[in-house]
Design an enzyme around this catalytic site. Structure first.
Site, PDB file in Angstrom:
ATOM      1  CB  SER A 157      37.012  33.676  50.486  1.00 53.81           C
ATOM      2  OG  SER A 157      36.377  34.809  49.938  1.00 53.81           O
ATOM      3  CE  LYS A 158      44.248  34.101  46.425  1.00 58.09           C
ATOM      4  NZ  LYS A 158      44.579  32.810  46.915  1.00 58.09           N
ATOM      5  NE  ARG A 159      33.776  36.465  48.206  1.00 60.05           N
ATOM      6  CZ  ARG A 159      32.886  36.806  49.116  1.00 60.05           C
ATOM      7  NH1 ARG A 159      32.503  38.060  49.212  1.00 60.05           N
ATOM      8  NH2 ARG A 159      32.390  35.906  49.919  1.00 60.05           N
TER       9      ARG A 159
END
Ligand code: GLU
Length: 494
Positions: free
Chosen positions: A259-261
């Site tokens: 994911s984005k993180r």
């Protein structure tokens, strides 16, 4: 592994749904298919699966094609290039799916279902309450011809469902995962054609994989549970199914879903963040595949010559943004200077203050060797090299006074630099350094102090590429000018 030998006439496809912008997982799938086609002298096809009209995202198809373009993943058939099995947009093939589904209805292998949304909702709620298996309860599968005629006369909306065999098993011999078997009773009568006349993914994918003569379906693992449905449908339609290979999931270094993180997820964001397409391709090749147990940096031809499904892992692959950044630095170091300058240019135009523009390419070419080693991302360069372009440096004059010095000694050091630099016969880093070292000794200053002061004066910074090379690139006039400014500012700084 006898199945793996079927590598003549390879035709593989990348089948994006334009329901979002392409992320790392999508492009890894595209890349593996492309490598497989290249390895076996086959064809790589792009097919746009735009059948879910409610979820279409404007611009998504263009973004997918732009990502492929950027990464150098070219296609033999598909949008823009056409090909003998087109159209390659599923929304332009509706009559093909409809006809095949109607044939299945005529042969009793599929049926029209008239259940309303409300009925299906109640059914699902009831199944949940009584903890039954969820899925369509096949109410319309058992309608008599009279009941059917009545429903048709009422003119309500209907869908076409596939009549899945109620017993037996469906098995796939997946080229990566091996034999996987499903009980048919767990598969529900899935929809082939929706009430808006569009096919479902299952109907369209099976039809097109057959009509486009796809030999191997290589796709993300999340599609494995759909495979028994596809095999059933291939069989009902009298098609010879392709071979299947489900690619491992991609997780972040903490083993949670990517994911984005874990860094950017959309492919084109990597371009904008200053990654080289060569580095991203090399990196993605290693997300689930390996050449051997240790090689990290690989030429495209080495990968193409060696790519095969035998070395694709079953276990999830880890996406490590730090490793990608490291790899990008390695690729930047290997680039010819001219090429690097051209790639840096747009990032400077974007990242430098307006007054530093336009950037002179010849000047940039002299800066490149000084920063190449230290650059990990093309986006680093504007910040790293800004002082080469600025007219006025902005720094606190107190920083000219290095540890163990006072204002007078700093001023004396700057005056000595002025003299040496003005008197230097040629403005080149080696003689310059030699002369300035002598001057430092003359003032009883350590090189660290003397050159520290000079560095701040010439660049405004405490850390830069090698000082004398940097000054050579800046040029005598600019350096003298900056030293003069530093003297005035320190002189005024009471
Ligand atoms: N359209 C599907 C997707 O976007 C492709 C699945 C497949 O390759 O069969 O992932």
């Amino acid at each position: 592994m006898e199945k793996l030998t079927r590598t003549d006439n390879v035709r593989v496809r990348f089948a994006p749904s334009p329901t979002g912008f392409p992320h790392i997982g999508n492009i890894r799938t595209a890349l593996f298919n492309w490598l497989f086609a290249k390895r076996h002298g086959g064809k790589f096809i792009v097919r746009v699966e735009d059948t879910d009209q409610d979820r279409l995202v404007p611009g998504a198809t263009d973004a997918v094609l732009a990502a492929l373009d950027w990464l150098g993943i070219d296609w033999d058939e598909g949008p823009r290039v056409g090909g003998p099995f087109g159209p390659y947009l599923q929304s332009e093939r509706l009559d093909i799916y409809q006809k095949l589904a109607d044939d299945l209805v005529d042969r009793g292998l599929a049926y029209r279902c008239y259940c309303t949304e409300e009925r299906l909702k109640e059914m699902r709620e009831e199944q949940a309450r009584s903890k039954e298996r969820t899925g369509y309860d096949r109410l319309c599968r058992n309608l008599s011809q009279d009941e059917r005629n009545r429903k048709e006369d009422e003119g309500g909306r209907s869908v076409i469902r596939f009549a899945v065999p109620k017993s037996g098993v469906t098995a796939v011999s997946d080229l990566i995962r091996g034999e996987v078997v499903w009980q048919n009773e767990v598969l529900d009568d899935f929809i082939l054609i929706k009430s808006d006349g569009f096919p479902t993914y299952h109907m369209a994918v099976v039809t097109d994989d057959h009509l486009m003569e796809i030999s191997h379906v290589m796709r993300a693992e999340e599609w494995l549970p759909s495979t028994p449905r596809h095999l059933q449908l291939h069989q009902a339609l009298g098609f010879d199914p392709p071979q299947f290979a489900h690619l491992p999931m991609i997780l972040g270094p903490d083993r949670s879903k990517l994911s984005k993180r874990h860094g950017a997820t959309f492919v084109l964001d990597y371009r904008d963040q200053g990654f080289l397409h060569e580095a991203l391709v090399n990196f993605l090749e290693l997300v689930g595949w390996s050449l051997d147990d240790h090689t990290e940096i690989m030429t495209p031809s080495t990968v193409i010559e060696n790519f095969g499904l035998e070395r694709v892992n079953k276990a999830p692959a880890i996406f490590d943004y730090e490793k990608l950044t490291w790899m990008n630095g390695m690729y930047i170091r290997q680039l010819p200077e001219e090429d690097l300058a051209d790639r840096i240019m747009p990032f400077l135009e974007d990242g430098l203050p307006k007054e530093c523009l336009p950037v002179d390419r010849d000047y940039l070419l002299r800066i490149v060797p000084l920063i190449q080693e230290r650059t990990k991302l093309l986006t680093d360069v504007a910040e790293m090299s800004e002082f080469f372009f600025q007219t006025d440096l902005d720094f606190d004059p107190q920083r000219l006074i290095q540890k163990g010095m006072d204002r007078q000694t700093a001023l004396a050091a700057l005056a000595a630099c002025q003299t040496e630099i003005s008197n230097a016969k040629i403005f080149e880093h080696e003689p310059l350094e030699a002369a300035l070292r002598v001057a430092a000794t003359g003032l009883e200053l350590s090189p660290r102090q003397f050159f520290g002061t000079l560095r701040v004066a010439a660049t405004g910074r405490d850390a830069t590429p090698p000082l004398f090379e940097t000054m050579e690139v800046l040029g005598r006039e600019r350096v003298l000018d900056r030293i003069q400014q530093a003297i005035s500012r320190l002189g005024d700084s009471d």
